[in-house]
Scaffold this active site. Structure first.
Site: not given
Ligand code: PGA
Length: 251
Positions: A10, A12, A96, A98, A168, A174, A214
């Protein structure tokens, strides 16, 4: 039933068109002898058609990072599944964390987007995961159950036949913190059980469940050794082809 592992990157909101093309080409070259693993990268929508041309006829397939569920119309700033398919995407990430955190995507939207993706012949990669607070309050399984149930509500078995789920944990994205093998094992087993209960044994066995958060060349082997882990969704470490290839070659 054996499931082909999927290693997905991904990207991003990173890389210009030219940078994306260069990195994707490099990755495609590094992947020429990879067998038995599906490979996907999700660049920005702007880069998608450029990268599609660059990796045509290679093992590298493309995904989009989001879609809107309507086909067309007055929806400023949005892109439909058909448009993404025409631009070269085979997969699309949905829900996702985010998107959920910064753009207000809800389980209801995940549900509509998943159906729209399938209608546009895109493979939906539905992302779910608990926050640190959820885990601390021992709500992990409740939250995941709700995300799967509401996110896939009303979808038929046929619609979900290409479904990919990505677990996730939000606290691992991250942050450099990875869920432990035991935590991943427990969650993935739980997710497969929910799919069996809500849909069918066949669907549960066919669905690829990825881990994300991660993932890097050093931890991927342990994560992929977990029975119910069928791949990885990789953010930061997918941006560099030299690093990402070591995740793809996790053995
Ligand atoms: P990360 O991101 O690998 O950088 O933690 C994963 C993701 O957001 O899919």
């Amino acid at each position: 039933m054996s499931r082909t592992p999927l290693i997905a990157g991904n990207w991003k909101m990173h890389k210009s068109g030219a940078e994306a093309v260069a990195e994707a080409k490099k990755l495609a070259e590094l992947c020429t002898d990879v067998e038995g693993t599906d490979i996907m990268i999700a660049p920005t929508n702007l880069s998608l058609p450029l990268v599609a041309k660059a990796v045509e006829d290679t093992a590298v397939k493309l995904g989009a990072q989001n879609l809107y569920f309507e086909k067309q119309g007055a929806f400023t700033g949005e892109v439909s599944g058909d448009m993404l398919k025409a631009a070269g995407a085979d997969y699309v990430l949905i829900g996702h964390s985010e998107r959920r955190q910064f753009f207000g995507d809800t389980d209801e939207w995940v549900c509509q987007k998943t159906r729209a993706a399938v209608e546009s012949d895109l493979i939906p990669v539905v992302c779910i995961g608990e926050t640190e607070k959820d885990r601390d309050e021992e709500k992990t399984f409740f939250v995941l159950d709700k995300q799967v149930t509401d996110g896939l509500k009303g979808s038929g078995l046929d619609e979900l036949k290409t479904l990919v789920l990505a677990y996730e944990p939000v606290w691992a994205i991250g942050t450099g913190k990875t869920a432990s093998v035991e935590q991943v094992e427990e969650v993935h087993r739980f997710l497969r059980k929910i799919l069996e209960e809500k849909f069918s044994k066949d669907l549960a066995e066919r669905t690829r469940i990825l881990y994300g958060g991660s993932v890097n060349p050093d931890n991927v082997k342990d994560l992929m050794s977990v029975e119910d882990v069928d791949g990885a969704l990789v953010g930061g470490a997918s941006l560099d082809a030299d690093k990402f290839i070591n995740i793809i070659r996790y053995e």
